[in-house]
Design a protein around this motif. Structure first.
Motif, short mmCIF file in Angstrom:
data_model
loop_
_atom_site.label_atom_id
_atom_site.label_comp_id
_atom_site.label_asym_id
_atom_site.label_seq_id
_atom_site.Cartn_x
_atom_site.Cartn_y
_atom_site.Cartn_z
N SER A 34 54.84 66.74 23.71
CA SER A 34 53.50 67.00 23.20
C SER A 34 52.90 65.81 22.47
CB SER A 34 53.51 68.23 22.28
OG SER A 34 54.27 67.93 21.13
N ILE A 35 53.76 64.88 22.02
CA ILE A 35 53.19 63.72 21.32
C ILE A 35 53.30 62.43 22.13
CG2 ILE A 35 53.55 64.67 19.00
CD1 ILE A 35 56.05 62.99 18.79
N ASP A 36 53.88 62.56 23.33
CA ASP A 36 54.02 61.39 24.19
C ASP A 36 52.64 60.98 24.71
OD1 ASP A 36 55.24 59.39 25.54
OD2 ASP A 36 55.68 60.64 27.31
N ASP A 37 52.32 59.71 24.58
CA ASP A 37 51.00 59.23 24.96
C ASP A 37 51.14 58.00 25.85
OD1 ASP A 37 48.35 59.23 25.09
OD2 ASP A 37 47.97 58.89 22.95
N VAL A 38 50.10 57.68 26.58
CA VAL A 38 50.19 56.49 27.43
C VAL A 38 50.49 55.25 26.61
CG1 VAL A 38 49.02 56.95 29.60
CG2 VAL A 38 47.68 56.70 27.49
N ASN A 39 49.89 55.17 25.42
CA ASN A 39 50.17 53.99 24.60
C ASN A 39 50.95 54.38 23.33
OD1 ASN A 39 47.95 55.43 23.97
ND2 ASN A 39 46.52 53.70 24.00
N GLY A 40 52.15 54.96 23.52
CA GLY A 40 53.05 55.26 22.40
C GLY A 40 53.00 56.73 22.00
N ILE A 41 52.77 56.92 20.71
CA ILE A 41 52.77 58.29 20.20
C ILE A 41 51.38 58.69 19.77
CG2 ILE A 41 53.47 59.64 18.18
CD1 ILE A 41 56.22 58.39 18.45
N GLY A 42 51.00 59.90 20.13
CA GLY A 42 49.67 60.33 19.73
C GLY A 42 49.63 61.82 19.48
#
Ligand SMILES: Nc1ncnc2c1ncn2[C@@H]1O[C@H](COP(=O)(O)OP(=O)(O)OP(=O)(O)O)[C@@H](O)[C@H]1O
Ligand SMILES: [Mg+2]
Lengths: 274, 355
Positions: A34-42
């Motif tokens: 749920s916090i995985d983002d294209v540019n790190g953590i979001g």
């Protein structure tokens, strides 16, 4: 003997570890997803969720429903169970069967039954005051009909919890001892039975709360939108958000249960030191 | 310390049961009980299990209703007075302390119900704890105390409101023998100091005889006899009392004229009325049986049990009758199991009963 104990300890540790893995790994994975983002953590999924329309409304509705359900359930069960123990122990099995009955009725069937009544009722009761009652229990801001359903569903759980508590105290003797000390019997119940049922009352509330927070079938079929239904509709629209939603609802449930437990411990502490 | 102040304020009442009846469906718990408890006395209600002792006590305490008859306290019928206004302190058979309250709060509970101020009720509760010898346990919870301690606290709680009557329903039955003995003496001492009218239910005859001013023997919901312990033991009114209180052996006997029977080859006067018809037994206590070693004697020693200062022998006669006899332990060595003896009864009136 010592060897046995140490072996038991090892086993205990192993079981704990396995259970921990069983519960924590999927949760950790969910959180990560749920916090995985294209540019790190979001935390987009979470912020999106919190700002989605209906979040507070549905959460409040659920909390309100849970509170009313707990109150209604305890007000129904506690006096009945104490009265049966004091007055007519022979009715105890009857009460037990009645309270356990909802366990064998699936929520879907219960809801179908409710819908039947809700459809049928107004036609026949059009010109009577009961018509207003039907309207009143179905108002979308606070559908009391859901409370009725939840009370029925939680009845077996709450009954078990309270029964365990009542078994641990000799209700009759304690009430008689209190009356012997000059307490009228209602006062005896309040002064010596209820304080000794604190744990059981808390347990019953726990179970009811957990049930109401997670209940989906009845609410969704009857067309209301408490938190569980809202979460479902929001989650359906977006993958990451749907996982964020389940993590969030888990957290909310935990927090509530912890608060309840803390409240219980707080009061216990007070009675212990006063 | 406070026994004096307590005693001054304590009032003792007369309690009367009049033709008290109570049935539960088909069982008759009380079948016309007539009994008077005098002010300040400790009266033990003694009887076999199910004879209605607890029922009588519960009716007096207001927990149970009765079908007919009267319960009078100081001449006043208490039937219509609810349990919480009966002014009778009760100690229950099972542990009945309130689990969520400390010892001192348990004792002060009644005062709290009465609206006594906190400081005052704690002071008084502390006094009562001292009275029962447990001042250091004031802040302990029931589950932190032994059974004997719990019953002491329960006693203090029962006394806290200075009741007119103290009701004890087998308060010692759940305790082990040693604690029981101690507490028995203590209850008696307290009761005498406070001068409070007390009903003590027990099915232990030793307990009843050692503690009570008078003992009322109940049988199937009726009073068999009510008398001082020594009289009850020495002059039981009925065979039931004779056999229930203390140990009795039965020996077959022959009628030998008006008010006389022949037993073990000798004639004895009969104590009390003699049944007009039927075969008879003589009832005799072990300490009243005389045994002497004699190789040709009619009695055969079949068993011996050591009781301390005395040894209880069981002897068998030719017709199979078994008789118990207490002998001083040194004397009993002359009569080992298997030996024969002469047997006789002391030369005084004997109790008889139908066979
Ligand atoms: N609530 C009740 N319902 C039905 N029967 C009862 C009830 N209470 C007492 N009895 C019956 O009444 C009779 C007398 O009971 P009670 O408890 O007075 O005896 P007790 O002398 O105290 O005996 P124990 O020494 O065993 O305590 C018994 O046969 C009992 O089964
Ligand atoms: Mg009894």
């Amino acid at each position: 003997m010592a060897q046995l104990i140490s072996r038991l300890r090892v086993w205990r540790g192993a079981v704990l570890l396995l259970a921990g893995i069983y519960f924590l790994v999927p949760m950790a994975a969910s959180v990560w997803f749920s916090i995985d983002d294209v540019n790190g953590i979001g935390f987009d999924a979470y912020t999106g969720l919190l700002s989605a329309p209906g979040f507070t409304d549905s959460l409040w509705l659920t909390l309100g429903l849970a509170a009313v359900t707990v109150v209604v359930l305890l007000l129904l069960l506690v006096p009945a169970m104490i009265a049966v123990r004091l007055g007519s122990p022979r009715l105890r099995p009857v009460l037990e069967v009645v309270c356990t009955l909802p366990l064998v009725v699936p929520p879907v069937a219960l809801t179908a039954g409710l819908i039947g009544v809700l459809r049928w009722g107004p036609d026949y009761l059009m010109d009577t005051p009961f018509f207003q009652t039907f309207v009143f229990i179905q108002q979308p801001e606070f559908p009391l009909v859901l409370v009725i359903a939840y009370v029925l569903m939680a009845l077996p759980l709450a009954y078990r919890a309270l029964d365990a508590g009542l078994r641990a105290v000799d209700v009759r003797t304690l009430v008689e001892a209190a009356r012997n000390c000059g307490a009228s019997w209602p006062r005896a119940v309040f002064a010596v039975i209820l304080p000794n049922l604190r744990g059981a009352l808390l347990n019953a509330s726990f179970l009811t709360l957990a049930l109401v927070l997670g209940e989906f079938t009845a609410a969704s079929i009857l067309g209301y939108e408490p938190f569980s239904v809202w979460i479902y509709s929001v989650g359906n629209s977006q993958g990451q958000m749907s996982v964020a939603v389940s993590v969030l609802s888990l957290l909310i449930t935990w927090v509530l249960l912890l608060l309840l437990a803390a409240a219980g411990r707080e009061r216990h502490h007070k009675t212990a030191t006063s | 310390m406070s026994t004096a102040t307590l005693a001054k304020t304590a009032t003792s009442a007369t309690v009367e049961f009049r033709a008290l009846r109570r049935t539960f469906g088909a069982t008759t718990a009380l079948d016309g009980l007539d009994l008077t408890v005098n002010p300040g006395e400790l009266l033990a209600l003694l009887g076999p299990s199910g004879c209605g002792k607890t029922t009588a006590l519960r009716i007096l305490a207001g927990f149970e209703s009765h079908d007919s008859g009267q319960v009078l306290v100081d001449g006043e019928d208490v039937t219509r007075i609810p349990a919480h206004k009966r002014d009778a302190g009760m100690v229950f058979q099972s542990y009945s302390l309130f689990p969520h309250l400390t010892a001192i709060d348990n004792v002060a509970f009644g005062l709290r119900m009465r609206g006594t101020g906190k400081a005052q009720r704690r002071r008084r509760a502390q006094e009562l704890l001292e009275l029962v010898g447990l001042p250091q346990r004031a802040e302990h919870y029931p589950h932190q105390m032994s059974g004997g301690q719990q019953q002491r606290i329960a006693l203090a709680r029962a006394l806290a409101l200075q009741p007119r009557v103290l009701l004890l329903d087998e308060p010692l039955s759940a305790l082990d023998a040693k604690v029981r003995l101690n507490l028995r003496e203590e209850i008696r001492r307290l009761q005498q100091e406070l001068g409070i009218t007390t009903l003590f239910v027990t099915h232990d005859q030793e307990e009843a005889l050692s503690m009570a001013d008078r003992v009322a023997v109940l049988r199937a919901g009726r009073l068999e006899q009510c008398a001082a312990p020594s009289e009850l033991y020495a002059r039981p009114a009925t065979a039931f009392v004779a056999e229930f209180v203390g140990t009795m052996s039965r020996i077959p006997c022959e009628r030998a004229g008006e008010g006389t029977v022949s037993v073990l080859g000798r004639r004895h006067a009969v104590d009390g009325a003699m049944p007009a018809t039927g075969d008879l037994h003589v009832l005799v206590r072990p300490e009243n049986v005389l045994l002497a070693p004699s190789p040709q004697g009619p009695a055969l020693v079949v068993s011996a049990s050591f009781l301390g200062a005395v040894t209880r022998l069981t002897v068998r006669l030719a017709d199979g009758t078994e008789i118990k006899a207490d002998l001083p332990t040194e004397g009993a060595t002359a009569l080992p199991v298997g030996s024969a003896a002469d047997i006789a009864l002391p030369d005084r009136p004997v109790l008889v009963d139908r066979r």
